[in-house]
Design a protein around this motif. Structure first.
Motif, PDB file in Angstrom:
ATOM      1  N   GLU A   1     -34.213  27.561  21.785  1.00 29.41           N
ATOM      2  CA  GLU A   1     -35.127  26.810  20.933  1.00 29.41           C
ATOM      3  C   GLU A   1     -34.962  27.316  19.516  1.00 29.41           C
ATOM      4  O   GLU A   1     -34.890  28.529  19.295  1.00 29.41           O
ATOM      5  N   GLY A   2     -34.892  26.392  18.586  1.00 32.57           N
ATOM      6  CA  GLY A   2     -34.711  26.815  17.212  1.00 32.57           C
ATOM      7  C   GLY A   2     -35.017  25.722  16.229  1.00 32.57           C
ATOM      8  O   GLY A   2     -35.620  24.699  16.574  1.00 32.57           O
ATOM      9  N   ALA A   3     -34.578  25.968  15.015  1.00 31.92           N
ATOM     10  CA  ALA A   3     -34.808  25.003  13.942  1.00 31.92           C
ATOM     11  C   ALA A   3     -33.668  25.062  12.941  1.00 31.92           C
ATOM     12  O   ALA A   3     -33.091  26.120  12.696  1.00 31.92           O
ATOM     13  N   VAL A   4     -33.371  23.900  12.367  1.00 31.61           N
ATOM     14  CA  VAL A   4     -32.396  23.765  11.289  1.00 31.61           C
ATOM     15  C   VAL A   4     -33.176  23.471  10.023  1.00 31.61           C
ATOM     16  O   VAL A   4     -34.023  22.575  10.010  1.00 31.61           O
ATOM     17  N   LYS A   5     -32.888  24.207   8.981  1.00 39.73           N
ATOM     18  CA  LYS A   5     -33.569  24.002   7.691  1.00 39.73           C
ATOM     19  C   LYS A   5     -32.509  23.772   6.617  1.00 39.73           C
ATOM     20  O   LYS A   5     -31.606  24.587   6.424  1.00 39.73           O
ATOM     21  N   VAL A   6     -32.611  22.654   5.921  1.00 45.04           N
ATOM     22  CA  VAL A   6     -31.721  22.318   4.815  1.00 45.04           C
ATOM     23  C   VAL A   6     -32.587  22.076   3.588  1.00 45.04           C
ATOM     24  O   VAL A   6     -33.600  21.386   3.665  1.00 45.04           O
ATOM     25  N   THR A   7     -32.170  22.636   2.456  1.00 36.80           N
ATOM     26  CA  THR A   7     -32.955  22.479   1.223  1.00 36.80           C
ATOM     27  C   THR A   7     -32.143  21.761   0.154  1.00 36.80           C
ATOM     28  O   THR A   7     -31.736  22.347  -0.832  1.00 36.80           O
ATOM     29  N   VAL A   8     -31.912  20.482   0.395  1.00 38.86           N
ATOM     30  CA  VAL A   8     -31.233  19.625  -0.574  1.00 38.86           C
ATOM     31  C   VAL A   8     -32.161  18.445  -0.837  1.00 38.86           C
ATOM     32  O   VAL A   8     -32.485  17.701   0.095  1.00 38.86           O
ATOM     33  N   PRO A   9     -32.610  18.272  -2.060  1.00 34.71           N
ATOM     34  CA  PRO A   9     -33.532  17.165  -2.350  1.00 34.71           C
ATOM     35  C   PRO A   9     -32.979  15.814  -1.896  1.00 34.71           C
ATOM     36  O   PRO A   9     -31.783  15.551  -1.995  1.00 34.71           O
ATOM     37  N   PHE A  10     -33.839  15.005  -1.370  1.00 28.21           N
ATOM     38  CA  PHE A  10     -33.605  13.614  -0.977  1.00 28.21           C
ATOM     39  C   PHE A  10     -32.817  13.424   0.314  1.00 28.21           C
ATOM     40  O   PHE A  10     -32.975  12.412   0.961  1.00 28.21           O
ATOM     41  N   ILE A  11     -31.927  14.359   0.679  1.00 30.24           N
ATOM     42  CA  ILE A  11     -31.117  14.145   1.881  1.00 30.24           C
ATOM     43  C   ILE A  11     -31.298  15.249   2.932  1.00 30.24           C
ATOM     44  O   ILE A  11     -30.561  15.303   3.907  1.00 30.24           O
ATOM     45  N   SER A  12     -32.281  16.109   2.748  1.00 36.36           N
ATOM     46  CA  SER A  12     -32.495  17.217   3.685  1.00 36.36           C
ATOM     47  C   SER A  12     -32.661  16.729   5.117  1.00 36.36           C
ATOM     48  O   SER A  12     -32.058  17.280   6.039  1.00 36.36           O
ATOM     49  N   GLY A  13     -33.477  15.719   5.320  1.00 41.54           N
ATOM     50  CA  GLY A  13     -33.732  15.223   6.668  1.00 41.54           C
ATOM     51  C   GLY A  13     -32.475  14.726   7.354  1.00 41.54           C
ATOM     52  O   GLY A  13     -32.238  15.021   8.527  1.00 41.54           O
ATOM     53  N   LYS A  14     -31.654  13.970   6.629  1.00 36.82           N
ATOM     54  CA  LYS A  14     -30.412  13.454   7.209  1.00 36.82           C
ATOM     55  C   LYS A  14     -29.464  14.595   7.550  1.00 36.82           C
ATOM     56  O   LYS A  14     -28.815  14.587   8.597  1.00 36.82           O
ATOM     57  N   LEU A  15     -29.362  15.573   6.657  1.00 30.40           N
ATOM     58  CA  LEU A  15     -28.483  16.714   6.929  1.00 30.40           C
ATOM     59  C   LEU A  15     -29.004  17.562   8.086  1.00 30.40           C
ATOM     60  O   LEU A  15     -28.225  18.053   8.911  1.00 30.40           O
ATOM     61  N   GLU A  16     -30.318  17.746   8.167  1.00 28.90           N
ATOM     62  CA  GLU A  16     -30.885  18.496   9.294  1.00 28.90           C
ATOM     63  C   GLU A  16     -30.576  17.794  10.609  1.00 28.90           C
ATOM     64  O   GLU A  16     -30.201  18.449  11.593  1.00 28.90           O
ATOM     65  N   ASP A  17     -30.710  16.468  10.658  1.00 28.93           N
ATOM     66  CA  ASP A  17     -30.376  15.719  11.864  1.00 28.93           C
ATOM     67  C   ASP A  17     -28.904  15.893  12.220  1.00 28.93           C
ATOM     68  O   ASP A  17     -28.558  16.094  13.389  1.00 28.93           O
ATOM     69  N   LEU A  18     -28.045  15.826  11.218  1.00 27.58           N
ATOM     70  CA  LEU A  18     -26.605  15.978  11.421  1.00 27.58           C
ATOM     71  C   LEU A  18     -26.272  17.362  11.972  1.00 27.58           C
ATOM     72  O   LEU A  18     -25.550  17.504  12.960  1.00 27.58           O
ATOM     73  N   VAL A  19     -26.814  18.402  11.356  1.00 28.96           N
ATOM     74  CA  VAL A  19     -26.542  19.777  11.799  1.00 28.96           C
ATOM     75  C   VAL A  19     -27.112  20.011  13.192  1.00 28.96           C
ATOM     76  O   VAL A  19     -26.454  20.598  14.057  1.00 28.96           O
ATOM     77  N   ALA A  20     -28.329  19.549  13.446  1.00 30.35           N
ATOM     78  CA  ALA A  20     -28.944  19.720  14.764  1.00 30.35           C
ATOM     79  C   ALA A  20     -28.106  19.052  15.851  1.00 30.35           C
ATOM     80  O   ALA A  20     -27.911  19.620  16.933  1.00 30.35           O
ATOM     81  N   ASP A  21     -27.587  17.861  15.559  1.00 30.03           N
ATOM     82  CA  ASP A  21     -26.724  17.170  16.518  1.00 30.03           C
ATOM     83  C   ASP A  21     -25.452  17.975  16.786  1.00 30.03           C
ATOM     84  O   ASP A  21     -25.025  18.111  17.936  1.00 30.03           O
ATOM     85  N   GLN A  22     -24.857  18.528  15.754  1.00 32.29           N
ATOM     86  CA  GLN A  22     -23.650  19.336  15.921  1.00 32.29           C
ATOM     87  C   GLN A  22     -23.943  20.621  16.698  1.00 32.29           C
ATOM     88  O   GLN A  22     -23.126  21.056  17.519  1.00 32.29           O
TER      89      GLN A  22
END
Length: 172
Positions: A131-152
């Motif tokens: 169990e964990g979490a992915v955190k991305v801190t890029v304005p406007f696209i953080s959610g999309k990148l978090e989804d991408l990283v979590a999927d990978q």
């Protein structure tokens, strides 16, 4: 906002057998060679009184990245991953994991559990939970990148489960 990761897998092997593989430096080196990309290496491996901790470095070539990730990273990905495992008094195993992507505002943290189960047939099997979490801190696209990283990460965990099962057949 961070994206949650949850991964569960079972093995026909006992928790102690899976644990021994997961912390074995030969296993880790072989896993990295097969799954870690061209720059994969076991950076550090330290046995402790009640377990082990280690650090790996894996690479992902830029041409294997989705276009959104390429715009943020700008080149090949280097992933530094640290894990620590320990045997608990009740016989199960717990661990922590942390990963960072060099040059990218992304971090992954989590906890792991490995324990024996009893299958309906009465045979012993084990379960691994991450169990964990992915955190991305890029304005406007953080959610999309978090989804991408979590999927990978999910795909990587499945590949590692498959590798572990095959390793245990050969070396267990």
């Amino acid at each position: 906002m961070a994206r949650r990761i949850e991964h569960r897998s079972t093995s026909e092997r006992s928790a102690v057998e899976v644990y021994r593989a997961l912390i074995d430096s030969d296993y880790l080196a072989a896993r990295l060679e097969e799954l870690g990309g061209s720059t994969a290496t076991l950076v550090q491996h330290v046995g402790t009184e009640d377990g082990a901790r280690f650090q790996t470095r894996q690479g992902v070539p830029v041409d294997k990245l989705p276009s959104l990730a390429r715009t943020v990273v700008g080149g090949d990905l280097l992933i530094d991953r640290s894990e620590s495992w320990r045997r608990e008094e009740d016989g199960h195993y717990t661990g922590e994991i942390a990963a960072e992507i060099a040059g990218a505002p992304c971090s992954i943290t989590g906890s792991m559990w490995l324990r024996d189960l009893v299958a309906p047939t009465g045979t012993a099997v084990s379960e691994l939970v991450v169990e964990g979490a992915v955190k991305v801190t890029v304005p406007f696209i953080s959610g999309k990148l978090e989804d991408l990283v979590a999927d990978q990460v999910q795909k990587m965990l499945v590949a590692e489960d498959n590798f572990t099962a095959a390793w245990l057949v050969k070396h267990g």
